[in-house]
Design a protein around this motif. Sequence first.
Motif, PDB file in Angstrom:
ATOM      1  N   HIS A 141       0.849  -1.194   0.000  1.00  0.00           N
ATOM      2  CA  HIS A 141       0.000   0.000   0.000  1.00  0.00           C
ATOM      3  C   HIS A 141       0.880   1.238   0.000  1.00  0.00           C
ATOM      4  CE1 HIS A 141      -2.809   2.983   1.825  1.00  0.00           C
ATOM      5  NE2 HIS A 141      -3.730   2.282   1.198  1.00  0.00           N
TER       6      HIS A 141
ATOM      7  N   LYS B  84       0.871   3.553   2.033  1.00  0.00           N
ATOM      8  CA  LYS B  84       1.331   3.806   3.393  1.00  0.00           C
ATOM      9  C   LYS B  84       1.985   2.577   4.007  1.00  0.00           C
ATOM     10  CE  LYS B  84      -2.090   7.403   4.385  1.00  0.00           C
ATOM     11  NZ  LYS B  84      -3.195   7.815   5.292  1.00  0.00           N
TER      12      LYS B  84
ATOM     13  N   GLU C 195       0.003  -3.175   6.889  1.00  0.00           N
ATOM     14  CA  GLU C 195      -0.398  -2.871   8.264  1.00  0.00           C
ATOM     15  C   GLU C 195      -1.199  -4.038   8.835  1.00  0.00           C
ATOM     16  OE1 GLU C 195      -2.099   1.063  10.510  1.00  0.00           O
ATOM     17  OE2 GLU C 195      -3.237   0.370   8.769  1.00  0.00           O
TER      18      GLU C 195
ATOM     19  N   GLU D 235       8.065   0.040  11.675  1.00  0.00           N
ATOM     20  CA  GLU D 235       7.499   1.391  11.598  1.00  0.00           C
ATOM     21  C   GLU D 235       8.555   2.470  11.426  1.00  0.00           C
ATOM     22  OE1 GLU D 235       4.949   2.040  14.910  1.00  0.00           O
ATOM     23  OE2 GLU D 235       3.496   0.501  14.330  1.00  0.00           O
TER      24      GLU D 235
ATOM     25  N   SER E 185      10.477   3.325   5.715  1.00  0.00           N
ATOM     26  CA  SER E 185       9.510   3.944   4.808  1.00  0.00           C
ATOM     27  C   SER E 185       8.486   2.926   4.348  1.00  0.00           C
ATOM     28  CB  SER E 185      10.240   4.517   3.586  1.00  0.00           C
ATOM     29  OG  SER E 185      10.771   3.454   2.790  1.00  0.00           O
ATOM     30  N   ALA E 186       7.383   3.434   3.800  1.00  0.00           N
ATOM     31  CA  ALA E 186       6.338   2.551   3.274  1.00  0.00           C
ATOM     32  C   ALA E 186       6.890   1.667   2.160  1.00  0.00           C
ATOM     33  CB  ALA E 186       5.161   3.386   2.768  1.00  0.00           C
TER      34      ALA E 186
ATOM     35  N   MET F 168       1.803   5.839  -6.517  1.00  0.00           N
ATOM     36  CA  MET F 168       2.132   6.995  -5.687  1.00  0.00           C
ATOM     37  C   MET F 168       2.718   8.127  -6.530  1.00  0.00           C
ATOM     38  SD  MET F 168       0.946   6.095  -2.893  1.00  0.00           S
ATOM     39  CE  MET F 168       1.461   7.518  -1.927  1.00  0.00           C
TER      40      MET F 168
END
Length: 418
Positions: free
Chosen positions: A144, A146, A149, A270, A273-274, A306
């Motif tokens: 994703h 972001k 997750e 975390e 980076s994404a 992105m």
Amino acid sequence: MGFWPRRQPAGNSTLAGGREYLIWQGVSTYGSAVINLPENGSCALPIRTFIPPGKTPEQPASQARTGRSPTGAPLAALQRQADTSPGARSLAVLQQRADHVAQREGGDEDEENAAPAQETVIVSMDGDKIGSIYFGDGRIRTTHGKGPEDDRGKQRNIHRFNIDREAAAKDFKRDRKAKKTPRKKLNWYIRDRLEAGTPDWARDGEVTDPASAPADAPDGRKLLEYYDVDPVSEQDTGRRVHPSRGAAVQITRPAADIQTLKDAVALVDESLSASANNRAFFGKILADGSAMKSEIRMPEEVDAEMTEKALKSLTRCAEALAEAVGWDLSKKSTDGRKTYTDYVKKCADAGRDAMRAAREAAKMARDVSYRAAHVVDVKLEIRAKNAAAKASDTEKAAEAVHATLLSDFAKFRGKWGG
């Protein structure tokens, strides 16, 4: 005792004619024997011994596996007979069936041939790609913008619906105009309506478990879920609304592949980076050889998306600045001119940030280092290269828009200062 042809497994020799034969004595143990043939020398001949359940073999298994033929001539004759026999393949099929029945009755199921355990789950499907996988206590988001997750264990009172979002938006505009709703955001309006009943645009009802989810994505519908965060802090009301880019559908996949997704999301750091986390997540899928690699967006594809998102944001900023150049601020007060110039500066700063994001995403799309450690098939390589090329083209378009934005910003400052 009989003979039948079988595909040659890797590493075994074959008899004359290019076929391999097994000695049929009954079923359950596997081995090989070295047979001396006058015309071919010696070769390894696999033997499968069939022993009915509960019976004791008349000779040790080691002898059954290593027995030798006193002469090669009878074997050669039987081989030629089997080569020309029209029932050879039928014998092989019948033997496979007998094999399976005897193993099952004897409690000796061949793990290699047994069907893998399957698991049916809910996923959000956008086109042919999985976005998230949903469980009773939350979801795992895959690659994703972001990053992946893991929300499992953090949600309660979860409700999920496939809705016609465009139809819901029309109702929202109508009720806002008629002042029938205090809501200023569509997602919260949708939640209110769903809690009050089942609107026409949610006629399929709630998706409560995999069995209630459709097998195919319904046309024009997208998943929306709402839930409470658990635990709830003093500063947080705990309510959340999450619209998905895809529709909720059910899929059945090997349980091992579902476990791989759980193992992959555990690698998320975390502090990274994404893009880095997307690569760690997808790298785990490649390492485990999961077939779901074709159903999840590759990191390069996320990076390309992105880059496009950054270009859209940059374009909006450039359009705002292009309009600002034509403004006549001479009739505005000092405070008024300051307000306008502050607005223009924010547009320029936002455009600069968008350009930075576009460059970073395009750079990451060209990074193939994570794939170097894994076996990647041709289809994935093509997907990755196409995504990287798309990101590079988008980056070039963004550079052109950014140049125009900088030019217009300079014109505005030259005319009005600030």
